[in-house]
Write a protein that holds these residues in place. Sequence first.
Motif, PDB file in Angstrom:
ATOM      1  N   VAL A  54      -5.396   5.448  -1.807  1.00 23.25           N
ATOM      2  CA  VAL A  54      -5.781   6.353  -2.883  1.00 23.25           C
ATOM      3  C   VAL A  54      -5.395   7.795  -2.574  1.00 23.25           C
ATOM      4  CG1 VAL A  54      -7.701   7.281  -4.224  1.00 23.25           C
ATOM      5  CG2 VAL A  54      -7.643   4.845  -3.655  1.00 23.25           C
ATOM      6  N   SER A  55      -5.803   8.310  -1.439  1.00 21.42           N
ATOM      7  CA  SER A  55      -5.512   9.704  -1.104  1.00 21.42           C
ATOM      8  C   SER A  55      -4.035   9.917  -0.811  1.00 21.42           C
ATOM      9  CB  SER A  55      -6.352  10.155   0.092  1.00 21.42           C
ATOM     10  OG  SER A  55      -6.098   9.337   1.228  1.00 21.42           O
ATOM     11  N   SER A  56      -3.387   8.939  -0.179  1.00 18.13           N
ATOM     12  CA  SER A  56      -1.960   9.076   0.128  1.00 18.13           C
ATOM     13  C   SER A  56      -1.134   9.126  -1.153  1.00 18.13           C
ATOM     14  CB  SER A  56      -1.488   7.899   0.993  1.00 18.13           C
ATOM     15  OG  SER A  56      -2.104   7.919   2.257  1.00 18.13           O
ATOM     16  N   PHE A  57      -1.499   8.280  -2.142  1.00 18.38           N
ATOM     17  CA  PHE A  57      -0.759   8.260  -3.397  1.00 18.38           C
ATOM     18  C   PHE A  57      -0.979   9.541  -4.195  1.00 18.38           C
ATOM     19  CE2 PHE A  57      -0.290   6.722  -7.895  1.00 18.38           C
ATOM     20  CZ  PHE A  57       1.085   6.543  -7.840  1.00 18.38           C
ATOM     21  N   ALA A  58      -2.168  10.088  -4.128  1.00 20.25           N
ATOM     22  CA  ALA A  58      -2.470  11.323  -4.848  1.00 20.25           C
ATOM     23  C   ALA A  58      -1.692  12.515  -4.301  1.00 20.25           C
ATOM     24  CB  ALA A  58      -3.967  11.604  -4.785  1.00 20.25           C
ATOM     25  N   ALA A  59      -1.240  12.396  -3.056  1.00 20.10           N
ATOM     26  CA  ALA A  59      -0.579  13.528  -2.400  1.00 20.10           C
ATOM     27  C   ALA A  59       0.938  13.458  -2.420  1.00 20.10           C
ATOM     28  CB  ALA A  59      -1.057  13.627  -0.947  1.00 20.10           C
ATOM     29  N   VAL A  60       1.523  12.447  -3.099  1.00 17.63           N
ATOM     30  CA  VAL A  60       2.970  12.293  -3.080  1.00 17.63           C
ATOM     31  C   VAL A  60       3.491  12.070  -4.491  1.00 17.63           C
ATOM     32  CG1 VAL A  60       2.995   9.757  -2.811  1.00 17.63           C
ATOM     33  CG2 VAL A  60       4.843  11.121  -1.804  1.00 17.63           C
ATOM     34  N   SER A  61       4.762  12.359  -4.693  1.00 18.08           N
ATOM     35  CA  SER A  61       5.433  12.094  -5.967  1.00 18.08           C
ATOM     36  C   SER A  61       6.858  11.669  -5.666  1.00 18.08           C
ATOM     37  CB  SER A  61       5.437  13.346  -6.848  1.00 18.08           C
ATOM     38  OG  SER A  61       6.263  14.351  -6.277  1.00 18.08           O
ATOM     39  N   LEU A  62       7.543  11.144  -6.680  1.00 15.80           N
ATOM     40  CA  LEU A  62       8.954  10.798  -6.482  1.00 15.80           C
ATOM     41  C   LEU A  62       9.758  12.034  -6.123  1.00 15.80           C
ATOM     42  CD1 LEU A  62       9.558   8.201  -9.333  1.00 15.80           C
ATOM     43  CD2 LEU A  62       9.818   7.787  -6.882  1.00 15.80           C
ATOM     44  N   ALA A  63       9.373  13.185  -6.670  1.00  9.10           N
ATOM     45  CA  ALA A  63      10.095  14.433  -6.405  1.00  9.10           C
ATOM     46  C   ALA A  63       9.886  14.925  -4.979  1.00  9.10           C
ATOM     47  CB  ALA A  63       9.675  15.505  -7.406  1.00  9.10           C
TER      48      ALA A  63
ATOM     49  N   GLY B  24       0.815  -1.196   0.000  1.00 10.07           N
ATOM     50  CA  GLY B  24       0.000   0.000   0.000  1.00 10.07           C
ATOM     51  C   GLY B  24       0.856   1.255   0.000  1.00 10.07           C
ATOM     52  N   CYS B  25       0.174   2.391  -0.054  1.00  7.52           N
ATOM     53  CA  CYS B  25       0.848   3.697   0.019  1.00  7.52           C
ATOM     54  C   CYS B  25       0.354   4.413   1.264  1.00  7.52           C
ATOM     55  CB  CYS B  25       0.519   4.529  -1.230  1.00  7.52           C
ATOM     56  SG  CYS B  25       1.281   6.183  -1.257  1.00  7.52           S
ATOM     57  N   TYR B  26       1.270   4.822   2.120  1.00  5.21           N
ATOM     58  CA  TYR B  26       0.870   5.558   3.316  1.00  5.21           C
ATOM     59  C   TYR B  26       1.362   7.000   3.247  1.00  5.21           C
ATOM     60  CZ  TYR B  26       5.501   3.852   4.870  1.00  5.21           C
ATOM     61  OH  TYR B  26       6.835   3.528   4.965  1.00  5.21           O
ATOM     62  N   SER B  27       0.843   7.834   4.104  1.00  9.46           N
ATOM     63  CA  SER B  27       1.050   9.275   4.040  1.00  9.46           C
ATOM     64  C   SER B  27       2.522   9.669   4.012  1.00  9.46           C
ATOM     65  CB  SER B  27       0.369   9.940   5.241  1.00  9.46           C
ATOM     66  OG  SER B  27       0.569  11.342   5.220  1.00  9.46           O
ATOM     67  N   GLY B  28       2.905  10.461   3.013  1.00  9.26           N
ATOM     68  CA  GLY B  28       4.241  11.037   2.942  1.00  9.26           C
ATOM     69  C   GLY B  28       5.276  10.214   2.231  1.00  9.26           C
ATOM     70  N   ARG B  29       4.982   8.952   1.875  1.00  9.10           N
ATOM     71  CA  ARG B  29       5.959   8.093   1.216  1.00  9.10           C
ATOM     72  C   ARG B  29       5.435   7.558  -0.104  1.00  9.10           C
ATOM     73  NH1 ARG B  29      10.328   5.555   2.710  1.00  9.10           N
ATOM     74  NH2 ARG B  29      10.585   5.811   0.454  1.00  9.10           N
ATOM     75  N   TRP B  30       6.313   7.563  -1.111  1.00  9.40           N
ATOM     76  CA  TRP B  30       6.017   6.912  -2.374  1.00  9.40           C
ATOM     77  C   TRP B  30       6.009   5.398  -2.140  1.00  9.40           C
ATOM     78  CZ3 TRP B  30       4.590   8.741  -7.049  1.00  9.40           C
ATOM     79  CH2 TRP B  30       4.645   7.865  -8.133  1.00  9.40           C
ATOM     80  N   PRO B  31       5.160   4.634  -2.836  1.00 11.04           N
ATOM     81  CA  PRO B  31       5.139   3.177  -2.658  1.00 11.04           C
ATOM     82  C   PRO B  31       6.522   2.558  -2.865  1.00 11.04           C
ATOM     83  CG  PRO B  31       3.231   3.890  -3.908  1.00 11.04           C
ATOM     84  CD  PRO B  31       4.114   5.090  -3.786  1.00 11.04           C
ATOM     85  N   HIS B  32       6.944   1.745  -1.915  1.00  4.27           N
ATOM     86  CA  HIS B  32       8.330   1.284  -1.912  1.00  4.27           C
ATOM     87  C   HIS B  32       8.480  -0.033  -1.158  1.00  4.27           C
ATOM     88  CE1 HIS B  32       7.728   3.273   1.952  1.00  4.27           C
ATOM     89  NE2 HIS B  32       8.739   2.559   2.423  1.00  4.27           N
ATOM     90  N   MET B  33       9.680  -0.616  -1.265  1.00  2.00           N
ATOM     91  CA  MET B  33      10.087  -1.773  -0.483  1.00  2.00           C
ATOM     92  C   MET B  33      11.489  -1.516   0.053  1.00  2.00           C
ATOM     93  SD  MET B  33       8.838  -4.990  -2.806  1.00  2.00           S
ATOM     94  CE  MET B  33       7.090  -5.322  -3.040  1.00  2.00           C
ATOM     95  N   HIS B  34      11.785  -2.102   1.180  1.00  2.00           N
ATOM     96  CA  HIS B  34      13.104  -1.983   1.798  1.00  2.00           C
ATOM     97  C   HIS B  34      13.893  -3.270   1.580  1.00  2.00           C
ATOM     98  CE1 HIS B  34      11.976   1.514   4.433  1.00  2.00           C
ATOM     99  NE2 HIS B  34      10.770   0.984   4.276  1.00  2.00           N
TER     100      HIS B  34
END
Length: 282
Positions: free
Chosen positions: A238-247, A185-195
Amino acid sequence: MHDHDQGLAIDIETMMRRRALRWLAVAGAAPVALLGCGGGGDNAGSTTSGTGSSGGSSGSGSSSGSCTVIPGETAGPYPGDGTNTNSGGVVNALTLSGIVRSDIRTSVAGANGTAEGVPLTVTLKLVNAGASCAGLEGYAIYLWHCTREGGYSLYSNGVTEQNFLRGVQVTDADGEVRFTTIFPGCYSGRWPHMHFEIYPSLASATSGNNDVKTSQLALPAAACSEVYGTASGYSASVSSFAAVSLASDNVFSDDGAATQLATVSGDVTSGFEASLTVGISA
């Protein structure tokens, strides 16, 4: 407060330190060891792990020309690698029976939960950037990421007793590992990612203090949009992804994820496949 809010602040601090150290390196300063991030969230404590030191190659596979060393990144507040704590004490998934596995959707060592979500297969190819990108055999890679709801097993409310979406694999003769998991999923402030953390051998993969590189994989926008827009269980993204970008992401913004953006194919119905070539100096 959301489980990730404190972790994001620490991630930002870590990123700013890394930028400063890169500037010093350009100016001719001596190399400085990077520090790992501190803990975050209601159940996380302080992290003491760094990005580690370089280790020797355990072997090499085919060469593919030129490649770039992947940036070292923070492990974040939820590594589960023995370097920080949750409310119950030190958390170390690396020492759990059954943690060495390719399918990381279920919990191990007596926990029986399963992470639901769109199927995703992740292939990481570890290469030696200093030797014509030869595949590195015999290294251990520990991969972890959040659930479709944005929580981390062992730390986040509701999944502290679970250890799914965490696993270790050893690179083959071509330097590859393959994980079967779910689209995060995508959470607030972070682009979807894996560690992920890289270790010189499986025997050394018992603590985050032993890793030779810690980094993160970014998922491409098109795949994220498809999953979050159509798959069940991802409504919080949905809302978290709309509010973030790679930049704007506090980890990927410094180089635009040029070496960390995975190639992804597939669809929600049949599942996705992601691949990333990971260069290190071995």
